[in-house]
Design an enzyme around this catalytic site. Structure first.
Site, PDB file in Angstrom:
ATOM      1  N   HIS A 125       0.848  -1.195   0.141  1.00  0.00           N
ATOM      2  CA  HIS A 125       0.065   0.006  -0.026  1.00  0.00           C
ATOM      3  C   HIS A 125       0.950   1.267   0.018  1.00  0.00           C
ATOM      4  O   HIS A 125       0.494   2.321  -0.017  1.00  0.00           O
ATOM      5  CB  HIS A 125      -0.973  -0.023   1.261  1.00  0.00           C
ATOM      6  CG  HIS A 125      -1.867   1.028   1.040  1.00  0.00           C
ATOM      7  ND1 HIS A 125      -2.059   1.977   2.221  1.00  0.00           N
ATOM      8  CD2 HIS A 125      -3.158   1.091   0.552  1.00  0.00           C
ATOM      9  CE1 HIS A 125      -3.145   2.632   1.858  1.00  0.00           C
ATOM     10  NE2 HIS A 125      -3.742   2.274   0.807  1.00  0.00           N
ATOM     11  N   HIS A 158      -7.800  12.624   3.091  1.00  0.00           N
ATOM     12  CA  HIS A 158      -7.072  11.435   2.736  1.00  0.00           C
ATOM     13  C   HIS A 158      -5.637  11.279   3.089  1.00  0.00           C
ATOM     14  O   HIS A 158      -5.154  10.367   3.284  1.00  0.00           O
ATOM     15  CB  HIS A 158      -7.124  11.121   1.320  1.00  0.00           C
ATOM     16  CG  HIS A 158      -6.679   9.600   0.640  1.00  0.00           C
ATOM     17  ND1 HIS A 158      -5.578   9.134   0.187  1.00  0.00           N
ATOM     18  CD2 HIS A 158      -7.579   8.312   0.915  1.00  0.00           C
ATOM     19  CE1 HIS A 158      -5.553   8.118  -0.145  1.00  0.00           C
ATOM     20  NE2 HIS A 158      -6.625   7.506   0.103  1.00  0.00           N
ATOM     21  N   TYR A 214      -9.056  14.422  -3.717  1.00  0.00           N
ATOM     22  CA  TYR A 214      -8.648  13.921  -2.326  1.00  0.00           C
ATOM     23  C   TYR A 214      -7.766  14.716  -1.801  1.00  0.00           C
ATOM     24  O   TYR A 214      -6.876  15.467  -2.598  1.00  0.00           O
ATOM     25  CB  TYR A 214      -8.175  12.264  -2.555  1.00  0.00           C
ATOM     26  CG  TYR A 214      -9.035  11.226  -2.686  1.00  0.00           C
ATOM     27  CD1 TYR A 214     -10.137  11.447  -3.241  1.00  0.00           C
ATOM     28  CD2 TYR A 214      -8.718  10.011  -2.726  1.00  0.00           C
ATOM     29  CE1 TYR A 214     -11.118  10.349  -3.590  1.00  0.00           C
ATOM     30  CE2 TYR A 214      -9.435   8.906  -2.969  1.00  0.00           C
ATOM     31  CZ  TYR A 214     -10.603   9.189  -3.344  1.00  0.00           C
ATOM     32  OH  TYR A 214     -11.632   8.064  -3.605  1.00  0.00           O
TER      33      TYR A 214
END
Length: 697
Positions: free
Chosen positions: A447, A604, A480
């Protein structure tokens, strides 16, 4: 700021802090986030079409909640698992999910029927129901049905030779009640009409037919109105739309497969037909038909939601794009682009760059990869890709780099939820161009957001790095909030290089100089820093923690925060979504404040700030304080070393949000959220609006 802190985290008796009463349920907390999104749709101060967009977002979020979070709870129930944190059984959680989701659904449709739809009509944007069609419109729609819709429909009568069909996840369907006999003498009873996904769910009427420039009809209304044409000679006694939501969590035993990409392709084929989780049905559908559908989907009574409107309400989002009314949308803005004519390599070599998206443009990140692809001094490019979009400039630049003879390695995370198919496609594209594609580490999603460029400058090799809190996705970079760091710092470059070596090869655990990395040092690094603040407070110095993230549920971190609060540390958490920590509990968390910001952009960015008695640590990161991010993923947290840039992150991403009194919601000890407003003559302050004014002008 060094990534490693020479501290030993003490292990006091924390049994009292394990009390389930100190923890909110993660799923219920996540579900409540959608009430805050819906509040934006209910806010008359928000432009009308943006309100429609927020309504649709809340509906789409609820879909995903059932596909993933509720499905996880159902799985836990099947295996007799009980939460070790909040103490609730899966059965209890599922019941509370139903009750709370039913409240949300009711609020969504009241917002649509009583507020937004009338307001849209008043603004000249009409969504016409069957009862409001005039004769001219009905004739045109019947012809449209015959020419554009009917040829692609395959109605299925239910009888012993035609069992109940497979129903695709979230697809629009009509159950039809029939009387009479067909051409073969078969007695009619029930039939299912499935709407293929190739059909647009919103039909715009021609202006010469409707008399209005922005008149729309829902596909579900057209199907229900003219469904009798599919069953000539029979009487249609009723037509009721329904939709089923299914589990969408792909499960691939990575230890048992030789080719992860091939296994995922096989799983994706059947994803749309996994276990049913929710049934949405027209509110006037007779009870026997509802029972029949529940039986066929193997669903309990508390999985049905009766709907006063279209079952796929989120599809009205098409109106937002079809209607060209700037007066009903947010004022457009132009992200700031760094000035200067020098190359990005020259710019970064002169000092770190920090970009705060979407206020700062994402273009420099794209341009860095583009310049690297053609720069004769660049020897190698390494990058992680989690989500990029189906048409990605980043991918095209990497392809060009490989064609130009650069050594390009890309770590593609195939298991990025709902982007698996797109990721498989661009992984194939990269491989065809000669890029070395790596699918990450078995058992750990990659990630982390990292880009490493190796460039020859004279007799030396120099590393240039981009690290970010968000994805390499140009679309989300405008919607975002995220933070990017572009740096040529040698120690950060060395750390990133070693992480890539670790992911692509079989390198052992490594000691990094600047970065924190999960699953190795990020979790312990956070715990150590929280305890350091607690120790400062116990020794009479000021303890201070400010952290911004999407979600918080990791129990050790929560207990450490409780212990720090008990020691006197002042803690402010800006948590957009789910938060299992209960603030404001006397003797436990009275020094902890939690707020959620919901505004024009999706919050975010993740930022951790630890006061450290006047020598603060500030990290930006791709990781929330969730169990999965800290313990089961490859994540990175990177420091902002330049004091001016660190001060900018602190001011823009933390202090600015703590001052918000227009878009902020405060989490109370009882689990409810309270919308904040200016108090005692305080000036109104929106964090996002202030950044738009400051950065974008």
């Amino acid at each position: 700021m060094n990534a490693q802190v020479d501290l030993q985290v003490p292990s006091p008796d924390l049994d009292a802090l394990r009390d389930p009463g100190l923890y909110f349920n993660r799923e219920l907390s996540q579900l409540d986030f959608n009430f805050r999104v819906l509040a934006q749709a209910q806010d008359a101060q928000v432009p009308l079409l943006e309100r429609l967009r927020y309504l649709c977002i809340s509906c789409t979020n609820l879909d995903e909640f059932f596909e993933i979070r509720a499905a996880t709870v159902r799985h836990a129930q099947d295996f007799g698992m009980v939460s070790a944190h909040d103490g609730l059984s899966p059965a209890t959680v599922l019941k509370q999910i139903h009750d709370r989701a039913a409240e949300l659904v009711d609020a969504q449709y009241r917002c649509w029927n009583e507020d937004l739809r009338p307001a849209l009509t008043e603004a000249g944007i009409r969504v016409l129901g069957r009862n409001s069609w005039n004769a001219k419109q009905s004739r045109w729609l019947r012809a449209y049905f015959r020419d554009e819709i009917m040829p692609v429909l395959s109605p299925l009568g239910l009888d012993p030779a035609h069992p109940f069909p497979k129903i695709l996840n979230k697809s629009l369907n009509i159950v039809v009640v029939l009387e009479g006999k067909d051409a073969f003498g078969r007695a009619g009873h029930l039939a299912i009409v499935r709407a293929p996904r190739s059909l647009s769910r919103i039909i715009q009427l021609p202006q010469d037919i409707s008399g209005g420039e922005n008149d729309f009809v829902l596909l579900s209304s057209v199907l229900s109105a003219f469904v009798e044409e599919l069953f000539p000679g029979m009487d249609v006694k009723g037509a009721y739309q329904f939709r089923v939501t299914r589990n969408s969590e792909l499960i691939v035993d990575e230890d048992e497969v030789e080719n992860l990409a091939l296994a995922l392709r096989d799983e994706l084929v059947g994803r749309g037909y996994l276990r049913a989780m929710r049934l949405e049905i027209a509110e006037d559908c007779p009870a026997p038909i509802v029972r029949m559908l529940l039986e066929n989907f193997d669903l309990p009574e508390n999985a049905v939601y009766r709907i006063n409107g279209p079952v796929n309400l989120n599809r009205v989002i098409q109106i937002y794009d079809l209607v060209q009314r700037p007066d009903l949308k947010f004022v457009p803005f132009q992200p700031r682009v760094p000035s200067g004519t020098e190359s990005l390599f020259e710019r970064i070599s002169g000092g770190d760059m920090m970009l705060h998206h979407p206020y700062d443009s994402f273009v420099p990140v794209l341009e860095l990869v583009k310049q690297a692809a053609s720069d004769p001094g660049v020897l190698a490019i390494k990058q992680t890709l989690y989500r990029t979009g189906r048409e990605s400039q980043i991918v095209e630049h990497l392809v060009q780099a490989a064609r130009n003879g650069k050594d390009v390695t890309v770590v593609v995370e195939l298991r990025a939820r709902f982007d698996e198919e797109a990721n498989l496609a661009f992984a194939d594209r990269l491989q065809e161009a000669g890029v070395q594609v790596v699918y990450g580490v078995v058992g750990y999603k990659t990630h982390a957001k990292m880009l490493l460029i190796v460039r020859r400058e004279g007799r030396k090799l120099r590393r240039y790095v981009h690290m970010g809190t968000g994805n390499y996705h140009s679309g989300t970079a405008r919607a975002y909030t995220d933070i990017s760091l572009l740096t040529a710092d040698p120690e950060i470059g060395s750390d990133v290089h070693q992480i890539f070596q670790q992911i692509s090869g079989l390198a052992p655990a490594i000691e990094l100089k600047r970065l924190l990395q999960s699953p190795f040092t990020l979790h312990t690094g956070v715990l150590e820093r929280i305890e350091r603040e607690a120790r400062h407070a116990r020794e009479g110095r000021r303890g201070r923690i400010i952290a911004k993230m999407n979600a918080l549920n990791e129990p050790q971190v929560v207990r450490a925060l409780y212990a720090a609060s008990q020691a006197g540390v002042q803690i402010d958490l800006i948590v957009r979504g789910a938060c299992t920590l209960r603030p404001g509990v006397p003797g436990v968390s009275e020094n902890i404040r939690v707020r959620s910001i919901v505004g024009r952009f999706l919050e975010h960015s993740r930022v951790y700030w630890f006061g450290n008695d006047g020598e603060p640590d500030l990290f930006c990161t791709s990781a929330d304080w969730l169990e999965r991010n800290l313990l089961r993923r490859v994540e990175t947290a990177f420091p902002i070393l330049d004091p001016e840039l660190a001060a900018r992150v602190r001011e823009e991403a933390l202090d600015n949000y703590l001052a918000d009194n227009l878009n902020a919601w405060e989490l109370r000890a009882d689990g409810g959220y309270r919308k904040l407003s200016p108090q005692d003559g305080a000036a109104p302050h929106s964090a996002q609006t202030s950044l738009l004014a400051k950065i974008c002008g």
